[in-house]
Design an enzyme around this catalytic site. Structure first.
Site, mmCIF file in Angstrom:
data_model
loop_
_atom_site.group_PDB
_atom_site.id
_atom_site.type_symbol
_atom_site.label_atom_id
_atom_site.label_comp_id
_atom_site.label_asym_id
_atom_site.label_seq_id
_atom_site.Cartn_x
_atom_site.Cartn_y
_atom_site.Cartn_z
ATOM 1 N N TYR A 8 -8.725 -16.089 1.779
ATOM 2 C CA TYR A 8 -7.584 -14.827 1.892
ATOM 3 C C TYR A 8 -7.319 -14.923 3.606
ATOM 4 O O TYR A 8 -6.260 -15.054 4.116
ATOM 5 C CB TYR A 8 -8.224 -13.714 1.755
ATOM 6 C CG TYR A 8 -7.196 -12.475 2.129
ATOM 7 C CD1 TYR A 8 -6.037 -12.333 1.330
ATOM 8 C CD2 TYR A 8 -7.506 -11.573 3.009
ATOM 9 C CE1 TYR A 8 -5.468 -11.111 1.755
ATOM 10 C CE2 TYR A 8 -6.636 -10.366 3.406
ATOM 11 C CZ TYR A 8 -5.537 -10.420 2.484
ATOM 12 O OH TYR A 8 -4.951 -9.290 2.880
ATOM 13 N N SER B 182 -2.937 -10.157 7.942
ATOM 14 C CA SER B 182 -4.031 -9.135 7.847
ATOM 15 C C SER B 182 -4.820 -9.131 8.957
ATOM 16 O O SER B 182 -4.771 -10.390 9.591
ATOM 17 C CB SER B 182 -4.879 -9.302 6.492
ATOM 18 O OG SER B 182 -5.797 -8.960 6.611
HETATM 19 P P1 NAP Z 1 -1.164 -4.870 -4.077
HETATM 20 O O1 NAP Z 1 -1.012 -3.238 -4.181
HETATM 21 O O2 NAP Z 1 -2.106 -5.740 -4.721
HETATM 22 O O3 NAP Z 1 0.332 -5.297 -4.400
HETATM 23 C C1 NAP Z 1 0.800 -6.731 -4.229
HETATM 24 C C2 NAP Z 1 2.053 -6.958 -4.454
HETATM 25 O O4 NAP Z 1 2.274 -8.430 -4.351
HETATM 26 C C3 NAP Z 1 2.564 -6.677 -5.785
HETATM 27 O O5 NAP Z 1 3.785 -5.960 -5.659
HETATM 28 C C4 NAP Z 1 2.607 -7.993 -6.736
HETATM 29 O O6 NAP Z 1 3.525 -7.691 -7.714
HETATM 30 C C5 NAP Z 1 3.065 -9.154 -5.625
HETATM 31 N N1 NAP Z 1 2.438 -10.352 -5.970
HETATM 32 C C6 NAP Z 1 1.448 -10.845 -6.075
HETATM 33 N N2 NAP Z 1 1.267 -12.072 -6.315
HETATM 34 C C7 NAP Z 1 2.695 -12.474 -6.649
HETATM 35 C C8 NAP Z 1 3.345 -13.750 -6.627
HETATM 36 N N3 NAP Z 1 2.851 -14.612 -7.127
HETATM 37 N N4 NAP Z 1 4.925 -13.585 -6.662
HETATM 38 C C9 NAP Z 1 5.368 -12.451 -6.527
HETATM 39 N N5 NAP Z 1 5.011 -11.227 -6.091
HETATM 40 C C10 NAP Z 1 3.359 -11.182 -6.312
HETATM 41 O O7 NAP Z 1 -1.291 -5.317 -2.576
HETATM 42 P P2 NAP Z 1 -1.109 -4.534 -1.211
HETATM 43 O O8 NAP Z 1 -2.162 -3.849 -0.663
HETATM 44 O O9 NAP Z 1 0.038 -3.732 -1.188
HETATM 45 O O10 NAP Z 1 -0.970 -5.757 -0.014
HETATM 46 C C11 NAP Z 1 0.615 -6.185 0.424
HETATM 47 C C12 NAP Z 1 0.395 -6.983 1.438
HETATM 48 O O11 NAP Z 1 -0.409 -6.582 2.302
HETATM 49 C C13 NAP Z 1 -0.446 -8.308 0.940
HETATM 50 O O12 NAP Z 1 0.272 -9.484 1.536
HETATM 51 C C14 NAP Z 1 -1.934 -8.050 1.474
HETATM 52 O O13 NAP Z 1 -2.451 -9.224 1.451
HETATM 53 C C15 NAP Z 1 -1.456 -7.233 2.806
HETATM 54 N N6 NAP Z 1 -2.630 -6.563 3.366
HETATM 55 C C16 NAP Z 1 -3.200 -5.532 2.764
HETATM 56 C C17 NAP Z 1 -4.113 -4.676 3.069
HETATM 57 C C18 NAP Z 1 -4.679 -3.639 2.477
HETATM 58 O O14 NAP Z 1 -5.575 -2.901 2.924
HETATM 59 N N7 NAP Z 1 -4.043 -3.119 1.320
HETATM 60 C C19 NAP Z 1 -4.469 -5.154 4.296
HETATM 61 C C20 NAP Z 1 -4.209 -6.320 4.960
HETATM 62 C C21 NAP Z 1 -3.097 -6.914 4.496
HETATM 63 P P3 NAP Z 1 3.005 -7.988 -9.511
HETATM 64 O O15 NAP Z 1 1.759 -8.059 -9.328
HETATM 65 O O16 NAP Z 1 4.066 -6.942 -9.797
HETATM 66 O O17 NAP Z 1 3.741 -9.476 -9.462
#
Ligand code: NAP
Length: 259
Positions: A167, A154
Site C-alpha cells: 500500500y 495517503s
Molecule cells: P473504501 O471505503 O474501502 O472505498 C474504496 C472505494 O474504491 C470503493 O468505492 C470501491 O468501490 C472502490 N474500488 C476499490 N477497488 C476498485 C477497483 N478495482 N475499481 C474501481 N473501484 C474500486 O476506502 P476509503 O477509506 O474511502 O478510501 C478511499 C481512498 O482514500 C483510497 O485510495 C484509500 O487508499 C485512500 N485513503 C484512505 C484512508 C482512510 O483512513 N480511510 C487514509 C489514507 C488514504 P467498489 O468496492 O464498490 O468497487
C-alpha cells in the site's frame, strides 16, 4: 449528461456549474463524499466503482440535493474498462474538467510474508488505476486546454507504515507519478495535485482492531479521526477554477499526524 446547476443552500464556495467530473471509488467512504461535494457545487458527476449496485446510494444522495450524477461500473485496473468509461462520459458531456483518482484497496501483511498477489492487486488498483484514468482523461483535458486532476494518496505514501509495504509503495508511487504529470500537463491549463489523508473513518479503517485505533488516535495532534468530508472539502477546492496556480503539490489532511 444533463448540465447541473449549483443547488441552493449547500454553502458551496466553489462554483463548478457546467463542469463534468469523474470520481473513481465513488460507491462509499471518501469517494462518495467527494462525489456528493462536487455535485453540490454544480458539477455533473460520473461516479465509478466495480458495480452499479454499489453506486446507488451515492447517486440517490446526489439526486436528493438536486445534483446530477451517473454511475459507471468499471475496474480501474483494467485499461478497456477505463477507456469505455472515459469515452462514454466524453460522448455525453463533450468535455471532462475534473478527475479524482480515489479508488483504492489495502491487503496488509508484513513484507516477509506478503504474497505476490497482494502486492500486484494493490499496486494495480492504487497506482496503475491512477495512471490509466489520468492518461485517458488527460488526453481529453489536453484537447480542452483545461483540467483538474486530484489523486488520493495517503500519509502511508509519505512515511513508512509496518504491514503496508504494498500500500505504501502504491501511494508513494501516486505522489511521484502526480508530480511528474503535473510538470507534463501544466502548460495546457491542467493542474495535478495529491491529497494524502491520514486516518479517516470509512469501511477501510473500520475493520481495524480497537486497540490499534486507540494507539493511532494518540498519534494525531487534533485527537480525532478525520471524516470523508474533511477530504472532500480540500478536493473540491483543488478541483475549482481558482486553484489554477497550485500544481504538483502533496497536501496531507491528517490532523497534524505528519507535522
Ligand atoms: P473504501 O471505503 O474501502 O472505498 C474504496 C472505494 O474504491 C470503493 O468505492 C470501491 O468501490 C472502490 N474500488 C476499490 N477497488 C476498485 C477497483 N478495482 N475499481 C474501481 N473501484 C474500486 O476506502 P476509503 O477509506 O474511502 O478510501 C478511499 C481512498 O482514500 C483510497 O485510495 C484509500 O487508499 C485512500 N485513503 C484512505 C484512508 C482512510 O483512513 N480511510 C487514509 C489514507 C488514504 P467498489 O468496492 O464498490 O468497487
Amino acid at each position: 449528461m444533463a448540465e447541473a446547476q449549483a443547488p441552493a443552500a449547500t454553502g458551496c464556495r466553489v462554483d463548478l456549474t457546467g463542469q463534468t467530473a469523474i470520481v473513481t471509488g465513488a460507491s462509499r467512504g471518501i469517494g462518495q463524499a467527494i462525489a456528493i461535494r462536487l455535485a453540490a457545487c454544480g458539477a455533473s458527476v460520473a461516479g465509478v466503482a466495480r458495480t452499479l449496485a454499489g453506486l446507488e446510494s451515492t447517486l440517490a444522495a446526489i439526486q436528493a440535493i438536486g445534483g446530477v450524477a451517473e454511475g459507471y461500473a468499471a475496474d480501474v485496473a483494467v485499461a478497456a474498462d477505463v477507456e469505455r468509461v472515459v469515452e462514454a462520459v466524453e460522448a455525453k458531456s463533450g468535455k471532462i474538467h475534473i478527475l479524482v483518482n480515489n479508488a483504492g484497496i489495502t491487503r496488509d501483511g508484513l513484507m516477509l510474508r506478503m504474497e505476490e498477489d497482494a502486492w500486484r492487486e494493490v499496486l494495480d488498483t492504487n497506482l496503475k488505476g491512477t495512471f490509466l484514468f489520468s492518461k485517458s482523461v488527460g488526453a481529453c483535458m489536453m484537447r480542452g486546454r483545461y483540467g483538474r486532476i486530484v489523486n488520493i494518496s495517503s500519509v502511508a505514501g509519505m512515511v513508512g507504515n509496518p504491514g503496508q509495504a504494498n500500500y505504501s509503495a502504491s501511494k508513494a508511487g501516486v505522489i511521484g507519478f502526480s508530480r511528474t504529470i503535473a510538470r507534463e500537463l501544466a502548460s495546457r491549463g491542467i493542474t495535478v495535485n495529491v491529497v494524502a489523508p491520514g486516518f479517516i473513518t470509512t469501511e477501510m479503517t473500520g475493520a481495524l482492531p480497537e486497540k490499534i485505533k486507540t494507539e493511532v488516535k494518540e498519534r494525531i495532534p487534533v485527537r480525532r479521526f478525520g471524516t470523508p468530508e474533511d477530504i472532500a472539502d480540500l478536493v473540491c477546492y483543488l478541483a475549482g477554477p481558482s486553484a489554477s496556480y497550485l500544481t504538483g503539490q502533496v497536501i496531507a489532511v491528517d490532523g497534524g499526524m505528519t507535522a
